[in-house]
Design an enzyme around this catalytic site. Structure first.
Site, mmCIF file in Angstrom:
data_model
loop_
_atom_site.group_PDB
_atom_site.id
_atom_site.type_symbol
_atom_site.label_atom_id
_atom_site.label_comp_id
_atom_site.label_asym_id
_atom_site.label_seq_id
_atom_site.Cartn_x
_atom_site.Cartn_y
_atom_site.Cartn_z
ATOM 1 N N TYR A 1 0.990 -1.165 0.075
ATOM 2 C CA TYR A 1 -0.042 -0.112 0.126
ATOM 3 C C TYR A 1 1.008 1.226 -0.029
ATOM 4 C CZ TYR A 1 -2.565 3.830 1.638
ATOM 5 O OH TYR A 1 -3.632 5.020 1.570
ATOM 6 N N GLU B 1 -3.198 7.648 -3.977
ATOM 7 C CA GLU B 1 -3.048 6.436 -3.514
ATOM 8 C C GLU B 1 -2.918 5.156 -4.335
ATOM 9 O OE1 GLU B 1 -5.684 5.196 0.321
ATOM 10 O OE2 GLU B 1 -6.678 4.157 -1.717
#
Lengths: 290, 375, 290, 375
Positions: free
Chosen positions: B101, B189
């Site tokens: 992530y 993101e």
């Protein structure tokens, strides 16, 4: 006593000749605030409500020695106005402007701190010490001198509570609107510390809303460092997650920033939280009587 | 402002981030065609402005063009958390060895932009943050100088990456930060950021949101707005300078000020009602603004009563009352209206309103109670 | 006593596994400097001259608590290395690297100051307190402990003067090379202030060169604040204007920065200026005898 | 690194600064052609890397194409402070109402980039700075945040500009600063910055120099280098990592270290000689570097003797001596050589050199005296 503004405030108004700037300068002067100068590039020689206008902050500082500045310039020019104020040595700057990009405020916030100055706002109604100085856009007449310090993220909601306090005979030392943006210069913690140190403030009202964790930080600060009674109110119990409620900072994101969490944190810190604005005065009286 | 995954991937690609090339289909036939062109296993991914697409069945793997067609058939038109799927992204399958992530967000308490990274990618990062916070590595960008390369490298080392992977990962961190700052994002993101078995990095899912207040300096971003994804009423409101958010109840609210508007919704609830919306009419509460607010609120058929809550500050209450009556001359409101008017010249204002046949009260509590009764 | 480095120095070497870094680490360790750690990204687990290598400054700081860092990384990575050092709390950073762009140093210099840290260099030979710590690239053996503080913008020219002092029996408290770039972290004035405050330093040698006005600033500082005898030498009397003499900072531009001006300023401040390096020891003896 | 006026104008134009359009001519015929095309009064301006072109007759006004041809004939080939004119810029005449100076430079004492402006433009700004410093307005850019718009405006106000001229001037200040920073300049200057009688701003002369240490990130700037303007020997030296500056004397110098190299030149002068060059051979003084240094120094026919001054620090004196003798095997040096070798293992080194028939001494003074005698 009071915090941040009082009879000794010498106010500079940046953006004084604009619609907002000139209107509120007149209001502030009428309230009795000592407005010493205004700045609008190219405005030198003009007057607004009897206040002399200068081209640059440097000139205004040299001629009138202001110690507080309030900013009424549009969002895309407001960061520059804040830099101009603090780089010219103004120790306390209030930015009313709404809609400043967050990225701009990241740099502004850091710079103001480095310079040892204080910023209030942006996107805030300002600060008032009743009977002494009104520095902002709040209606002055609802306020009354007295023992309550009030700090809030909101505008009209603050007036609502101030009005209720005044009608209940509870005047204010100072009422300070810290603003509804994600990045603000003065936090709840900063304001609480100032009220805690102000001998005339006997109790504090803190009005929060959804978004961020400033209320939780304030709760921690209260339990560790505030000896005076504090009463809270949190707006947005019914606000849905992921939706911005008007203020850029009023948004529950990633499950964080809910009213429930904030209320729980305040109550855990011994702060009674009103379920409606009109309940604040009674809670304050009860807290002060304890 | 939110954009779709495929749009975010295009932006990230411009900043040099290795993204997974894909194409958008709006029909099953297009999906099949694209999959056939790719000639490999593909992912068919719903393009909607919400998370949790995978759990909702909005992302499927298809081994053949026919399977891609079927997947698109299933996904297009699907409702995911209130968002109807109009587009699917067809992307090549990747040879995934590890999933990470990587995100850039604002750390509000610290008033700084922060990098968040985790070796537990591909899952809900908020869940990781809650349950295994030690699995998240952070770096705070310098507020004036930006993110330093040493910070990006340090994040990579803290994730436990092998020395030969450090520079590749750190370079993606720097580029994602760069995209965040240059585009005035509020979120950038990559989840998952994938390491393939041949040691390459691929951003398999891209997400980006933008600061509404900064859109004026990014006309290109404004053009990425998907009107199908936005609530038409909220959009219309924004153009009038009104903050409006649709809710599920039946009490319409018109309030001056965001904090007071939230408190008004809360008061309605407290008195047993359910607010139909959040609405901040802005500063002056002029006849024009109030008329617009009436139109916005009455556009919702479930609204059975309207609460107007105005605290007259700088604006006088009698002026506000005139605005309300004028607005009612312009908009035909068929549901009961309760007005709470307080502050400057409020009494004169309430009298004006009463003369116009409106219930006008002084207290917010009374008004909330009255409107709930009226609904 | 001494200034900035001594027996208590715990040195970190950034870029320790590079050609320059490993060579000079070995030299520094052999001189007796307490080199506690090195950093090279990806180098964790290695050793250079018995010094453990880490991937990041943060790890090195956690494991070995260095209080000084020296940087031997190439010019395009050196600013980042300085940021990494000061942001991880190292209070004193020495940058040997030559060729860092001036624009990068403008920001680095400001940041280092904000952090309350000190930078020496870039493009400098480092600093040595004879017999205690050699932190740089200078040949250690020419130095000798003694009462003279030496500060210089140059490298080999400093060795030349140190050698002359040592051969004349005049040892050094500390010899500090401030570097030849237009923007340097520690100026003559900074070094002079430190020597003035160091009780063991009885006299100061200051070696300047053409370019900038740091020597003029130093002359002013000496006349106002330095009570110890100072002797100067200025290189570049024969340098033509507009031509960069090796060091990025050694350039006479716009008629300013000439050797003649600097010599005049120093002499006006009561500083005898040697006409050749070999003349320094005699001038120092004479100044100390006064 | 310096560039020509016309190149600087092109860069400034890219940053949105209103520059005076012009074209470059390398022959009188081209000059005439361009002037004819412009069909107006033109300035014919020598393009050389030095100031004072006007005083030297390197800038002429031509009212007709024929006059432009004549002016170009006169200027091309001219020697201005040692710079031969190979190109002239033909630029349209401007309707000048007022002339200003605007420059961006590094303020070394303050370690900040500074804006300098003056209402006394078109003249030598260094002279203004010396004689009427109060006529120069300055603003220091924030070292981390850059120049703020309020600073640019303040400069404009301090110059006494009328309100309607402030924004135009301030915008040029911001753009010039932007160009300076983005291109890693050491100087960005407009002199004169002209205000026309119709109230427009025009940069009538543009000047820019660049930080050699930052050229690696500006390949486009490196390509603007005019080799005809650079001393071939100095260029060759730079490519070998040697700092070399040609001087007018006859004693060649080869030294390790810039400060010591300057001190060596000074010592030669002190002993009655004149240095032929500044030469810093760099750190190690290897055989290869010394050989290159010999080639550079002996390329100058006026060199009548060479002084090698090496302080052996980390590098041992005997190794340096070997380097010198090896280099002498590679380069045929026909003039006397005096070597001063000091520091580590200097004695061994001097012995080696003496065996090779070279004069090798311990002291810099002795060496300088010896080389002056030998010349």
């Amino acid at each position: 006593m009071s915090i941040l503004v009082d009879r000794n405030t010498r106010l500079l108004v940046q953006g004084i000749t604009g619609r907002e700037g000139s209107f509120h300068t007149t209001q502030m002067v009428e309230y009795g605030t000592n407005v010493v100068a205004g700045v609008t590039p190219g405005g030198k020689g003009k007057e607004v409500a009897g206040v002399p206008v200068f081209d640059t902050v440097a000139e205004a500082v040299a001629a009138t020695q202001p110690n507080v500045s309030i900013i009424y310039v549009p969002a895309r020019f407001a960061p520059d106005a804040i830099y101009e104020a603090v780089d010219n040595g103004i120790p306390f700057v209030i930015c009313i402007t709404e809609g400043i990009p967050v990225a701009d405020m990241v740099a502004v916030y850091a710079h103001v701190r480095e310079k040892g100055a204080r910023l209030l706002g942006p996107n805030c109604p300002g600060i008032i010490t009743p009977g002494q100085a009104k520095v902002g856009i709040m209606p002055g007449f609802i306020h009354m001198p007295g023992p309550i310090g009030l700090v809030s993220r909101s505008g009209t909601l603050t007036y609502e509570v101030v009005d209720a306090l005044t009608k209940a005979g509870l005047g204010q030392t100072t009422a300070i609107g810290i603003g509804g943006d994600p990045i603000i210069g003065t936090s709840f913690v900063d304001a609480l510390a100032l009220f805690e140190a102000d001998p005339e403030t006997k109790a504090i009202v803190m009005i929060g809303e959804i978004g961020g964790t400033d209320e939780e930080d304030a709760a921690r600060f209260i339990s560790e460092r505030v000896t005076k009674p504090v009463v809270g109110f949190i707006a947005g119990r019914t606000a849905p997650p992921g939706k911005r409620m008007g203020h850029a900072g009023a948004i529950i994101s990633g499950g964080a920033g809910t009213a429930a969490e904030k209320i729980a944190a305040l109550e855990a810190a011994g702060v009674p939280v009103a379920d409606r604005p009109s309940a604040v005065p009674a809670l304050i009286r009860a807290a002060m009587a304890r | 402002m939110d954009i779709h995954e495929y749009q975010a991937a295009e932006i990230f690609g411009r900043y040099g981030i290795p993204v997974n090339p894909g194409e958008v289909a709006e029909t099953p036939a297009q999906a099949e065609e694209i999959a056939a062109k790719f000639g490999t296993l593909v992912a068919v991914k719903s393009q909607v402005h919400t998370g949790g697409r995978g759990k909702a069945g909005g992302i499927r793997i298809a081994k053949t063009p026919e399977a891609a067609r079927e997947a698109a058939e299933a996904i297009l038109g699907m409702d995911i958390k209130g968002h109807v799927v109009n587009k699917v992204l067809i992307a090549r399958g990747a040879d995934i060895a590890r999933e990470f992530y990587l995100g850039v967000v604002l750390d509000r308490p610290r008033r700084q932009i922060t990098i968040m990274a985790s070796a537990e990618g591909g899952v809900d990062i908020e869940e990781v943050a809650r349950e295994r916070p030690e699995k998240i590595v952070r770096a705070l960008a310098d507020p004036e100088l930006g993110l330093h390369p040493w910070q990006a490298r340090q994040v990579a080392f803290q994730l436990g990456l092998a020395p030969e992977l450090i520079n590749g990962f750190a370079s993606i961190v720097m580029k994602l930060y760069d995209a965040y700052v240059k585009e005035d994002a509020t979120l950038a993101e990559i989840n998952p950021l994938v390491l393939t078995s041949s040691g390459e990095w691929i951003a398999l899912d891209s997400k980006m949101s933008f600061d509404d207040n900064a859109l004026f300096r990014h006309p290109g971003i404004e053009q990425l707005r998907d009107l199908a994804e936005e609530n038409a009423t909220e959009l219309e409101a924004r153009h009038s300078g009104i903050s409006f958010v649709k809710l599920d109840g039946d009490i319409g609210c018109i309030v001056n000020g965001a904090g007071l508007a939230m408190a008004t919704m809360d008061a309605v609830k407290l008195h047993g009602g359910e607010p139909a919306n959040f609405l901040d009419v802005g500063g002056g509460a002029s006849a024009e603004q109030v008329a617009k607010a009436f139109r916005l609120v009455t556009a919702d058929p479930s609204v059975r009563a309207i609460l107007i809550n105005i605290f007259g500050g700088i604006t006088r209450g009698d002026v506000v009352a005139e605005g309300i009556t004028t607005a009612l001359g312009q908009v035909d409101v068929k549901v009961p209206i309760v007005v709470r008017l307080s502050g400057t010249n409020a009494e004169e204002g309430r009298q004006l309103l009463a003369e116009a046949g409106l219930t006008a009260v002084d207290s917010m509590d009374d008004a909330a109670a009255a409107v709930v009764r009226a609904a």
